[in-house]
Design an enzyme around this catalytic site. Sequence first.
Site, PDB file in Angstrom:
ATOM      1  N   TYR B 160      -2.033 -12.056  28.294  1.00  0.00           N
ATOM      2  CA  TYR B 160      -1.270 -11.980  27.051  1.00  0.00           C
ATOM      3  C   TYR B 160      -0.811 -10.565  26.698  1.00  0.00           C
ATOM      4  O   TYR B 160       0.000 -10.392  25.803  1.00  0.00           O
ATOM      5  CB  TYR B 160      -2.071 -12.567  25.884  1.00  0.00           C
ATOM      6  CG  TYR B 160      -1.760 -14.022  25.651  1.00  0.00           C
ATOM      7  CD1 TYR B 160      -0.479 -14.421  25.277  1.00  0.00           C
ATOM      8  CD2 TYR B 160      -2.721 -14.995  25.823  1.00  0.00           C
ATOM      9  CE1 TYR B 160      -0.177 -15.746  25.074  1.00  0.00           C
ATOM     10  CE2 TYR B 160      -2.436 -16.338  25.617  1.00  0.00           C
ATOM     11  CZ  TYR B 160      -1.152 -16.696  25.235  1.00  0.00           C
ATOM     12  OH  TYR B 160      -0.854 -18.011  25.029  1.00  0.00           O
ATOM     13  N   GLU B 246     -29.231 -27.657  37.779  1.00  0.00           N
ATOM     14  CA  GLU B 246     -27.794 -27.970  37.740  1.00  0.00           C
ATOM     15  C   GLU B 246     -27.318 -28.282  36.330  1.00  0.00           C
ATOM     16  O   GLU B 246     -26.258 -27.848  35.924  1.00  0.00           O
ATOM     17  CB  GLU B 246     -27.504 -29.162  38.663  1.00  0.00           C
ATOM     18  CG  GLU B 246     -26.048 -29.632  38.591  1.00  0.00           C
ATOM     19  CD  GLU B 246     -25.729 -30.813  39.506  1.00  0.00           C
ATOM     20  OE1 GLU B 246     -26.531 -31.105  40.416  1.00  0.00           O
ATOM     21  OE2 GLU B 246     -24.683 -31.438  39.308  1.00  0.00           O
ATOM     22  N   ASP B 298     -28.665 -32.617  41.318  1.00  0.00           N
ATOM     23  CA  ASP B 298     -28.517 -34.042  41.587  1.00  0.00           C
ATOM     24  C   ASP B 298     -28.510 -34.290  43.092  1.00  0.00           C
ATOM     25  O   ASP B 298     -28.076 -33.445  43.866  1.00  0.00           O
ATOM     26  CB  ASP B 298     -27.180 -34.554  41.022  1.00  0.00           C
ATOM     27  CG  ASP B 298     -27.190 -34.669  39.503  1.00  0.00           C
ATOM     28  OD1 ASP B 298     -28.289 -34.620  38.915  1.00  0.00           O
ATOM     29  OD2 ASP B 298     -26.108 -34.812  38.921  1.00  0.00           O
TER      30      ASP B 298
END
Lengths: 417, 417
Positions: B160, B246, B298
């Site tokens: 920006y 996780e 997982d």
Amino acid sequence: MSSRRKRGAAGANDGGALAFKKKLKSDDEILAKVAKLSEAEKKKPKESVTLQDLNLPNVSKEVVDLGAPQVISEIEKTMLSVAASILNGHGFGYTIPTRTSANQLYVPQLDRIVLKDKSSFRQYGNMSTVRKTAITTRILQLIHQLCNKGIHVTKRDLFYTDVKLFQEQGQSDTILDDVSCMLGCTRSSLNVVGSEKGVVVGRLIFVEDGDVIDCTKMGVGGKAIPPNIDKVTGFQSDAKFILLVEKDAAFMRLAEDRFYNRFPCVIITAKGQPDVATRLFLKKMKSELKIPVLGLVDSDPYGLKILSVYMSGSKNMSYDSSNLTTPDIKWLGVRPSDLDRFKIPEQCRLPMTDADMKTGKEMLEEDFIKKDPRWHAELELMVKKKEKAEIQALSSFGFQYLTEVYLPMKLQEGDWI
Amino acid sequence: MSSRRKRGAAGANDGGALAFKKKLKSDDEILAKVAKLSEAEKKKPKESVTLQDLNLPNVSKEVVDLGAPQVISEIEKTMLSVAASILNGHGFGYTIPTRTSANQLYVPQLDRIVLKDKSSFRQYGNMSTVRKTAITTRILQLIHQLCNKGIHVTKRDLFYTDVKLFQEQGQSDTILDDVSCMLGCTRSSLNVVGSEKGVVVGRLIFVEDGDVIDCTKMGVGGKAIPPNIDKVTGFQSDAKFILLVEKDAAFMRLAEDRFYNRFPCVIITAKGQPDVATRLFLKKMKSELKIPVLGLVDSDPYGLKILSVYMSGSKNMSYDSSNLTTPDIKWLGVRPSDLDRFKIPEQCRLPMTDADMKTGKEMLEEDFIKKDPRWHAELELMVKKKEKAEIQALSSFGFQYLTEVYLPMKLQEGDWI
């Protein structure tokens, strides 16, 4: 209005940005306007209007925060009434408040959505409701266990405790909300929490699960807001206001510049769409500290949507609204009128997409916008100009323009609505 | 292997879950295996193999962490050599290392991806590179300014500051990475940071921007990991290991149960896909404390992918890999073989989707999996059984099974690979 025109004219040659810097007064003078707002906040009657005071037809009660022993007792009472229902020949079933939009009501005096008193009898002896009744019973048992142990889990954890029965998470989630309404308590009272996203930094001390947390000593990263609000107590602060920030980039700028040391405040963000934990934390902090909340969001329909979730709640959690909502947030910026006033360069403004325009137009009709003509006028301006801008667009005047010019100027002029 | 069979048999009647609980020894005995791993970690030579030691052909140097004064000096040196190039008649331009995959090399001894030494001359006097050269110059100027002021911004802020030139954020982002390679320093040395996502809790004390942070006193929500790692110093800890988690649901369970007080450890999560700040924090913490990192993810290809990002880095940041990667993470769980061993109920296992299967099969060919036959065997098992499971599947044995049985059992048996 006249001061705005004057400013615009003054800044015509130097891009406006620097003109503002020259107009900044001393920090004490800048704080004067906010101090007035804070004082007004502290003088507000302890509990303004409650649902009971209004005595609305077809609206009975709201859910409240209950401690674990009370939740346990409510569950046991429920099971006793189930037993009574069986003995009376009405069969095994639960009376569940209806949560559909037809049973929801926006109460302008409270500025939030509440549930009306329609309910249905969910019975075991009916093919269409037997599964739901079984799931409800299992959820009640699991909540009883959680409250007994004093531990908190996520909806996902809850689902995994009995996948065979629940089949998919949507089913256990829906019935968890039913149970919360039925017991008359908030979802967080059930010790089922969402994931945490929010962070807080600034002039705030609180106790979290026995640990004293001093948010002026949380470096630049801040303190993660805990998922379980019932472990948060003892708020203390000398802050004059709470700065609610939409995004973490702006949060980072404010934290690194230790903005809260120059202007005593607490800075909080949920990093986008607000999660339940951050909303509960904001609500609790505001009602205990009694200081105003100033919102700093992107100048686009999504930024307003985020303010609205903090202020009025989301429709599917309407039954829980009084505990989750902070109605009187002031819209500090970045407001559509700021774009011209602060002379944000054209190339830092973005054209609104079709989806933005649709959302913007829909919001013009929403109660929380319509109730304040100044909010409505700002949104109308946005939709008319078809322009949006992010908080970061202020970086076009320098990385620290936000903390050194824009916010001090806003505070100095009391420029919130 | 034999112990695994025995356990399976023992648990045949009671679902296996409770059988494990009975086999747990005292906490001190459980810690013995981890203590050995920690000792081995502390005895490791200070710097194992470096890129220089290997003396690889076509690989020159890696980027390193530089302080702000050094970055400033590198930028000034670069500009002097540009001036020299103009005076010598070679024109205005920069020599930029190539970051394409053809110029990347996986180094097994280091277990990470590094850049080879191909580079190109980006010149102003060429229609195809004139814009890139201008953007490079502007980015160098902005970085110079950031390092001078000692402040940090996000990539979005950087974009920006000059939207007219950069046009879209992808362009300033790409060239920021070029600049980082050209100056030979990490992106975080340039004071451009990502957003923070990670949280940490447990037996760790560190100093963040002058504030002493004691992570045993961070309640249940933990401390937010700051985006600017250079403000983090003075790690102290009596932890025996780092538990890398996780997801935030598991983090919450561990934090609420104050798992780190029973088994001295530091618990850290990036809540899913790891961000740069969390990776830098983990790397710095591990290399200063010299304790092992155990990963809890997982049991699916995505969980492994997350471990791989922590361990080997992502391809588009390969030039920055030595500063971002923590190569020797032990895979504690949830491993595909755990599903049968811990008798995770069928309904808590999920069938792998086509996309999962594709990712899983591709990963079987990847270096970081192939280098350890045990990892390869686990992934093969997953792909063969076409089953995955989340950490939360352990909740099917009770909400606290993770902290009270699963993890203690894993530690007791030294069951990591």
